[in-house]
Design an enzyme around this catalytic site. Structure first.
Site, PDB file in Angstrom:
ATOM      1  N   ASP A  63     -11.581   7.098   8.277  1.00 17.48           N
ATOM      2  CA  ASP A  63     -10.761   5.887   8.396  1.00 17.48           C
ATOM      3  C   ASP A  63     -11.617   4.771   7.833  1.00 17.48           C
ATOM      4  OD1 ASP A  63      -9.461   3.566   9.094  1.00 17.48           O
ATOM      5  OD2 ASP A  63      -8.995   4.201  11.140  1.00 17.48           O
ATOM      6  N   TYR A 192      -0.656  -8.114  -0.350  1.00 18.00           N
ATOM      7  CA  TYR A 192      -1.015  -6.893  -1.093  1.00 18.00           C
ATOM      8  C   TYR A 192      -1.550  -7.266  -2.478  1.00 18.00           C
ATOM      9  CZ  TYR A 192      -0.446  -2.443  -3.608  1.00 18.00           C
ATOM     10  OH  TYR A 192      -0.666  -1.314  -4.371  1.00 18.00           O
ATOM     11  N   VAL A 194      -2.802 -10.088  -3.512  1.00 19.35           N
ATOM     12  CA  VAL A 194      -4.102 -10.771  -3.415  1.00 19.35           C
ATOM     13  C   VAL A 194      -5.216  -9.767  -3.077  1.00 19.35           C
ATOM     14  CG1 VAL A 194      -5.423 -12.549  -2.177  1.00 19.35           C
ATOM     15  CG2 VAL A 194      -3.049 -12.996  -2.848  1.00 19.35           C
ATOM     16  N   VAL A 228       4.602   4.616  -8.965  1.00 17.83           N
ATOM     17  CA  VAL A 228       4.627   6.049  -8.669  1.00 17.83           C
ATOM     18  C   VAL A 228       5.486   6.333  -7.433  1.00 17.83           C
ATOM     19  CG1 VAL A 228       3.163   8.050  -8.183  1.00 17.83           C
ATOM     20  CG2 VAL A 228       2.265   6.173  -9.576  1.00 17.83           C
TER      21      VAL A 228
HETATM   22  N1  LIG Z   1       2.724   4.116  -5.523  1.00 17.76           N
HETATM   23  C1  LIG Z   1       2.644   3.132  -6.417  1.00 17.76           C
HETATM   24  O1  LIG Z   1       3.614   2.834  -7.145  1.00 17.76           O
HETATM   25  C2  LIG Z   1       1.367   2.360  -6.595  1.00 17.76           C
HETATM   26  C3  LIG Z   1       1.334   1.355  -7.576  1.00 17.76           C
HETATM   27  C4  LIG Z   1       0.155   0.642  -7.790  1.00 17.76           C
HETATM   28  C5  LIG Z   1      -0.958   0.960  -7.008  1.00 17.76           C
HETATM   29  N2  LIG Z   1      -0.904   1.922  -6.048  1.00 17.76           N
HETATM   30  C6  LIG Z   1      -2.114   2.207  -5.290  1.00 17.76           C
HETATM   31  O2  LIG Z   1      -2.366   3.598  -5.305  1.00 17.76           O
HETATM   32  C7  LIG Z   1      -3.058   3.986  -4.105  1.00 17.76           C
HETATM   33  C8  LIG Z   1      -2.343   5.145  -3.426  1.00 17.76           C
HETATM   34  O3  LIG Z   1      -1.026   4.707  -3.137  1.00 17.76           O
HETATM   35  P1  LIG Z   1       0.155   5.709  -2.738  1.00 17.76           P
HETATM   36  O4  LIG Z   1       1.347   5.222  -3.444  1.00 17.76           O
HETATM   37  O5  LIG Z   1      -0.287   7.126  -2.883  1.00 17.76           O
HETATM   38  O6  LIG Z   1       0.323   5.320  -1.186  1.00 17.76           O
HETATM   39  P2  LIG Z   1       0.673   6.200   0.089  1.00 17.76           P
HETATM   40  O7  LIG Z   1       1.500   7.362  -0.264  1.00 17.76           O
HETATM   41  O8  LIG Z   1       1.186   5.217   1.101  1.00 17.76           O
HETATM   42  O9  LIG Z   1      -0.758   6.732   0.557  1.00 17.76           O
HETATM   43  C9  LIG Z   1      -1.734   5.854   1.007  1.00 17.76           C
HETATM   44  C10 LIG Z   1      -2.863   6.672   1.577  1.00 17.76           C
HETATM   45  O10 LIG Z   1      -3.864   5.751   2.077  1.00 17.76           O
HETATM   46  C11 LIG Z   1      -4.174   6.164   3.418  1.00 17.76           C
HETATM   47  N3  LIG Z   1      -4.741   5.072   4.199  1.00 17.76           N
HETATM   48  C12 LIG Z   1      -4.177   3.886   4.552  1.00 17.76           C
HETATM   49  N4  LIG Z   1      -5.039   3.200   5.331  1.00 17.76           N
HETATM   50  C13 LIG Z   1      -6.152   3.958   5.475  1.00 17.76           C
HETATM   51  C14 LIG Z   1      -7.375   3.793   6.153  1.00 17.76           C
HETATM   52  N5  LIG Z   1      -7.643   2.707   6.902  1.00 17.76           N
HETATM   53  N6  LIG Z   1      -8.317   4.764   6.036  1.00 17.76           N
HETATM   54  C15 LIG Z   1      -8.076   5.866   5.307  1.00 17.76           C
HETATM   55  N7  LIG Z   1      -6.913   6.096   4.666  1.00 17.76           N
HETATM   56  C16 LIG Z   1      -5.969   5.143   4.757  1.00 17.76           C
HETATM   57  C17 LIG Z   1      -2.864   6.698   3.976  1.00 17.76           C
HETATM   58  O11 LIG Z   1      -3.106   7.454   5.146  1.00 17.76           O
HETATM   59  P3  LIG Z   1      -1.929   7.736   6.230  1.00 17.76           P
HETATM   60  O12 LIG Z   1      -1.133   8.892   5.700  1.00 17.76           O
HETATM   61  O13 LIG Z   1      -2.701   8.061   7.449  1.00 17.76           O
HETATM   62  O14 LIG Z   1      -1.121   6.479   6.345  1.00 17.76           O
HETATM   63  C18 LIG Z   1      -2.428   7.540   2.781  1.00 17.76           C
HETATM   64  O15 LIG Z   1      -3.142   8.744   2.749  1.00 17.76           O
HETATM   65  C19 LIG Z   1      -3.137   2.711  -3.263  1.00 17.76           C
HETATM   66  O16 LIG Z   1      -4.381   2.105  -3.433  1.00 17.76           O
HETATM   67  C20 LIG Z   1      -2.029   1.849  -3.819  1.00 17.76           C
HETATM   68  O17 LIG Z   1      -2.252   0.465  -3.595  1.00 17.76           O
HETATM   69  C21 LIG Z   1       0.239   2.618  -5.822  1.00 17.76           C
END
Ligand SMILES: NC(=O)c1ccc[n+]([C@@H]2O[C@H](COP(=O)([O-])OP(=O)(O)OC[C@H]3O[C@@H](n4cnc5c(N)ncnc54)[C@H](OP(=O)(O)O)[C@@H]3O)[C@@H](O)[C@H]2O)c1
Length: 272
Positions: A63, A192, A194, A228
Site C-alpha cells: 500500500d 487528479y 494537479v 484505457v
Molecule cells: N485508465 C485510463 O484511461 C488512464 C488514463 C491516464 C492515466 N491513467 C493512469 O494509469 C494508472 C493505472 O490506472 P488504471 O486505469 O489501471 O486504474 P485502476 O483500474 O483503477 O487501477 C488502479 C490500481 O491502483 C491501485 N491503488 C490505488 N491506490 C493504491 C495504494 N494506495 N497503494 C497501492 N495500490 C493502489 C488499485 O488498487 P485497488 O484495486 O486496491 O483499488 C489498482 O490496482 C494510474 O496511474 C492512472 O492514473 C489511466
C-alpha cells in the site's frame, strides 16, 4: 548481491493497466516481476490469474500510502535481490469524487496517493536502484502544464525547481482546493489533474537529481498510457489494457543511455 536475479516492481498491479504491465513484463523482462497490491487477497487472485496463463509473477503486498508497507517491501527486496532494476509507479486513484467522500478527503487523498506516496516509495527504493535501472511514472495527459495559469506553469516547469519547493506547491494546492479558491488562484479544478502535473514535475526534478548523483545512469521517465478501458478509464475508452501497457513497458525496458526526465505518450516524447 552477486548472482541474484533482476527484479521489476509494479505498483497497483492487481488490475487494470498495472496488471497488463506485469503480464507483458513476465513475458519480456529477464528477471522476476513482482505484482504488488494494497489488498493481499486481490493481489493473490491476480497472481493466480496470470499463473493460469502460464506466467510466474512474484507477489508482495504494497500500500503506497503506508510508510510501514513501503519499509517492509524495501527490506524484503533488499534481502532477496540486493537491488531493484525496474520500478513502475502505476498505482493511483481516479478522477471522480467517489460518492460519500467529502471534497476535502477527495482532494487530500488524491494528492497524497498519486503524488506524495509515489514520491515516498520512489525515494525509499532509489538507493537500491541498480546501474541502468529504470523508474517509470504512469501519469496522464490530464496533467500537462497548460491546465494551469501561466505563473504556476512557470513554477512547475522551472529548471531550478527543487523537490522541497514542489512538495510545498502541492500542499498549497490542497489548502487552496479545500478553501474552494483553487481555480481563481490558477489551478485546474481537478485534484487528479494537479496530482499528475506534480508527478510529471517530480520526474524532471528527480531526473536532474539523479543525473548529478553517483547513480547517474538510472533512467526515470513519466508517461500517459492513453485513455484505457479500466475501472478508472471507464467502458467508453478506446484502448484496451494491453494497449495501455505499451508505453509504460517500453519505458521500463529502455536500453542503457536512453533519455531521462521526459514525458511520453505512444512511445514518443511529448510536451510536459
Ligand atoms: N485508465 C485510463 O484511461 C488512464 C488514463 C491516464 C492515466 N491513467 C493512469 O494509469 C494508472 C493505472 O490506472 P488504471 O486505469 O489501471 O486504474 P485502476 O483500474 O483503477 O487501477 C488502479 C490500481 O491502483 C491501485 N491503488 C490505488 N491506490 C493504491 C495504494 N494506495 N497503494 C497501492 N495500490 C493502489 C488499485 O488498487 P485497488 O484495486 O486496491 O483499488 C489498482 O490496482 C494510474 O496511474 C492512472 O492514473 C489511466
Amino acid at each position: 548481491m552477486a548472482g541474484s536475479p533482476k527484479v521489476a516492481i509494479v505498483t497497483g498491479s492487481n488490475k487494470g493497466i498495472g496488471l497488463a504491465i506485469v503480464r507483458r513484463m513476465c513475458k519480456e523482462f529477464s528477471g522476476d516481476v513482482i505484482l504488488t497490491a494494497r489488498d493481499e487477497s486481490r493481489g493473490r487472485t491476480a497472481v493466480t490469474l496470470l499463473e493460469g496463463e502460464g506466467l510466474q509473477p512474484e507477489f508482495h503486498q504494497l500500500d503506497i500510502d503506508s510508510r510501514d508497507s513501503i519499509a517492509t517491501l524495501k527490506e524484503c527486496i533488499e534481502k532477496s535481490y540486493g537491488g531493484v532494476d525496474v520500478l513502475v509507479n502505476n498505482a493511483a486513484i481516479g478522477y471522480q469524487q467517489p460518492a460519500g467522500v467529502s471534497w476535502c478527503d477527495h482532494v487530500t487523498s488524491t494528492i497524497n496517493t498519486n503524488f506524495t506516496s509515489t514520491l515516498n516509495l520512489t525515494r525509499a527504493l532509489l538507493p537500491l536502484m541498480r546501474p541502468h535501472g529504470r523508474i517509470v511514472m504512469v501519469s496522464s495527459m490530464d496533467g500537462t502544464l497548460d491546465i494551469l495559469h501561466n505563473d504556476l506553469q512557470n513554477k512547475f516547469s522551472s529548471d531550478s525547481l527543487t523537490e522541497t519547493q514542489l512538495v510545498a506547491m502541492m500542499n498549497e494546492f490542497i489548502i487552496d482546493a479545500i478553501a474552494g479558491n483553487h481555480v481563481s488562484k490558477g489551478w485546474s479544478y481537478s485534484p487528479y489533474a494537479v496530482s499528475k502535473v506534480g508527478l510529471n514535475a517530480l520526474t524532471r526534478v528527480l531526473a536532474r537529481d539523479i543525473s548529478s548523483s553517483n547513480q547517474s545512469n538510472v533512467i526515470i521517465n513519466t508517461c500517459c498510457p492513453g485513455w484505457v478501458r479500466t475501472d478508472m478509464g471507464g467502458p467508453m475508452a478506446p484502448l484496451d489494457v494491453k494497449q495501455g501497457a505499451e508505453t509504460p513497458v517500453y519505458l521500463a525496458m529502455l536500453p542503457p543511455g536512453s533519455p531521462s526526465g521526459f514525458f511520453w505518450e505512444r512511445k514518443r516524447k511529448v510536451q510536459f
